[in-house]
Design an enzyme around this catalytic site. Structure first.
Site, PDB file in Angstrom:
ATOM      1  N   GLY A  32       6.782  23.076 149.192  1.00 26.27           N
ATOM      2  CA  GLY A  32       6.165  21.766 149.408  1.00 26.27           C
ATOM      3  C   GLY A  32       7.061  20.626 148.987  1.00 26.27           C
ATOM      4  N   ASP A  34       7.974  19.730 146.073  1.00 28.80           N
ATOM      5  CA  ASP A  34       8.932  20.122 145.033  1.00 28.80           C
ATOM      6  C   ASP A  34      10.176  20.767 145.659  1.00 28.80           C
ATOM      7  OD1 ASP A  34       9.399  20.081 142.258  1.00 28.80           O
ATOM      8  OD2 ASP A  34       8.865  22.195 142.068  1.00 28.80           O
TER       9      ASP A  34
HETATM   10  N1  APR Z   1       7.274  14.093 150.775  1.00 27.68           N
HETATM   11  C1  APR Z   1       6.029  13.713 150.402  1.00 27.68           C
HETATM   12  N2  APR Z   1       4.992  14.562 150.328  1.00 27.68           N
HETATM   13  C2  APR Z   1       5.212  15.853 150.662  1.00 27.68           C
HETATM   14  C3  APR Z   1       6.481  16.345 151.038  1.00 27.68           C
HETATM   15  C4  APR Z   1       7.546  15.394 151.093  1.00 27.68           C
HETATM   16  N3  APR Z   1       8.789  15.749 151.448  1.00 27.68           N
HETATM   17  N4  APR Z   1       6.378  17.679 151.276  1.00 27.68           N
HETATM   18  C5  APR Z   1       5.091  18.008 151.076  1.00 27.68           C
HETATM   19  N5  APR Z   1       4.378  16.912 150.709  1.00 27.68           N
HETATM   20  C6  APR Z   1       2.951  16.778 150.384  1.00 27.68           C
HETATM   21  C7  APR Z   1       2.007  17.855 150.868  1.00 27.68           C
HETATM   22  O1  APR Z   1       1.712  17.673 152.248  1.00 27.68           O
HETATM   23  C8  APR Z   1       0.798  17.583 149.992  1.00 27.68           C
HETATM   24  O2  APR Z   1       0.026  16.497 150.531  1.00 27.68           O
HETATM   25  O3  APR Z   1       2.783  16.816 148.979  1.00 27.68           O
HETATM   26  C9  APR Z   1       1.421  17.107 148.673  1.00 27.68           C
HETATM   27  C10 APR Z   1       1.369  18.104 147.536  1.00 27.68           C
HETATM   28  O4  APR Z   1       1.560  19.413 148.040  1.00 27.68           O
HETATM   29  P1  APR Z   1       2.443  20.539 147.306  1.00 27.68           P
HETATM   30  O5  APR Z   1       3.874  20.192 147.428  1.00 27.68           O
HETATM   31  O6  APR Z   1       1.994  21.850 147.818  1.00 27.68           O
HETATM   32  O7  APR Z   1       2.063  20.361 145.718  1.00 27.68           O
HETATM   33  P2  APR Z   1       0.798  20.911 144.892  1.00 27.68           P
HETATM   34  O8  APR Z   1      -0.426  21.066 145.699  1.00 27.68           O
HETATM   35  O9  APR Z   1       0.755  20.063 143.658  1.00 27.68           O
HETATM   36  O10 APR Z   1       1.230  22.390 144.495  1.00 27.68           O
HETATM   37  C11 APR Z   1       2.234  22.598 143.533  1.00 27.68           C
HETATM   38  O11 APR Z   1       3.488  24.060 144.918  1.00 27.68           O
HETATM   39  O12 APR Z   1       5.660  23.720 145.499  1.00 27.68           O
HETATM   40  C12 APR Z   1       4.856  24.360 144.642  1.00 27.68           C
HETATM   41  O13 APR Z   1       6.190  24.509 142.683  1.00 27.68           O
HETATM   42  C13 APR Z   1       5.083  23.901 143.232  1.00 27.68           C
HETATM   43  O14 APR Z   1       3.794  25.733 142.497  1.00 27.68           O
HETATM   44  C14 APR Z   1       3.791  24.335 142.657  1.00 27.68           C
HETATM   45  C15 APR Z   1       2.775  23.984 143.711  1.00 27.68           C
END
Ligand code: APR
Length: 168
Positions: A32, A34
């Site tokens: 995602g 991260d």
């Molecule tokens: N820019 C902005 N937002 C983004 C991007 C990006 N490049 N990529 C993804 N997103 C959005 C997703 O669409 C979602 O709306 O960020 C939001 C949070 O999603 P996740 O990244 O899945 O984060 P989260 O739900 O907090 O889960 C965290 O996911 O990546 C792993 O290591 C992380 O285990 C942890 C978990």
């Protein structure tokens, strides 16, 4: 006074002092947002995360932004709650994420910062509730940050955040 705005896009392309990433407790990188932040910042980010982690849910910790282009100088890593139905303190943990990120930004002297929609992806937090918590917490947290950009990656998140910003 802080100006809060909603934009649609990729947070790694934001021109702000500090970019927030939705990490897991290890701070070693994930999928995602991260994953995108770690790819853009380069491998030194995981090394820096390992050195300061683990980070408990609701807290936030900062590292340099490494290979991200200026003006981005800091990455603030926060760990959201895993959604388990809403009665496991998820709302308090999510509010704490936003509050702690702003506090850390203040400690760093950041004047602008960008947030993703913390916990609404892999962690499963309902987007509408998360948007209301994001806006309410940011409005009620005293800060010297002047500009906060809520970066929505998809149209639904963008609409939820826009409604929350208008209604609160
Ligand atoms: N820019 C902005 N937002 C983004 C991007 C990006 N490049 N990529 C993804 N997103 C959005 C997703 O669409 C979602 O709306 O960020 C939001 C949070 O999603 P996740 O990244 O899945 O984060 P989260 O739900 O907090 O889960 C965290 O996911 O990546 C792993 O290591 C992380 O285990 C942890 C978990």
């Amino acid at each position: 006074m802080v100006v809060i705005e909603v934009v649609r896009g990729d947070i790694t392309e934001e021109n702000v002092d500090a970019v927030v990433t939705a990490a897991n407790e290890s701070l070693l990188g994930g999928s995602g947002v991260d994953g995108a932040v770690h790819r853009a910042a380069g491998p030194r980010l995981a090394e820096a995360g390992a050195a300061i982690g683990p980070c408990p849910p609701g807290d936030a910790m900062a590292t340099p932004a490494f290979d991200l282009d200026p003006p981005v100088r800091h990455i603030i890593h926060t760990v959201g709650p895993v959604w388990e139905g809403g009665d496991q303190g998820e709302a308090e943990t999510l509010a704490s994420c936003y509050r702690r990120c702003v506090q850390v930004a203040d400690e760093l002297g950041a004047r602008s910062m960008a947030f993703p929609a913390i916990a609404t992806g892999v962690y499963g937090y309902p987007a509408d509730q998360a948007a209301r918590i994001a806006v309410a917490t940011l409005r009620s947290t005293p800060t010297r940050v002047k500009q906060i950009r809520l970066v929505a990656f998809d149209q639904e998140t963008c609409e939820r955040l826009t409604v929350a910003l208008r209604e609160q």
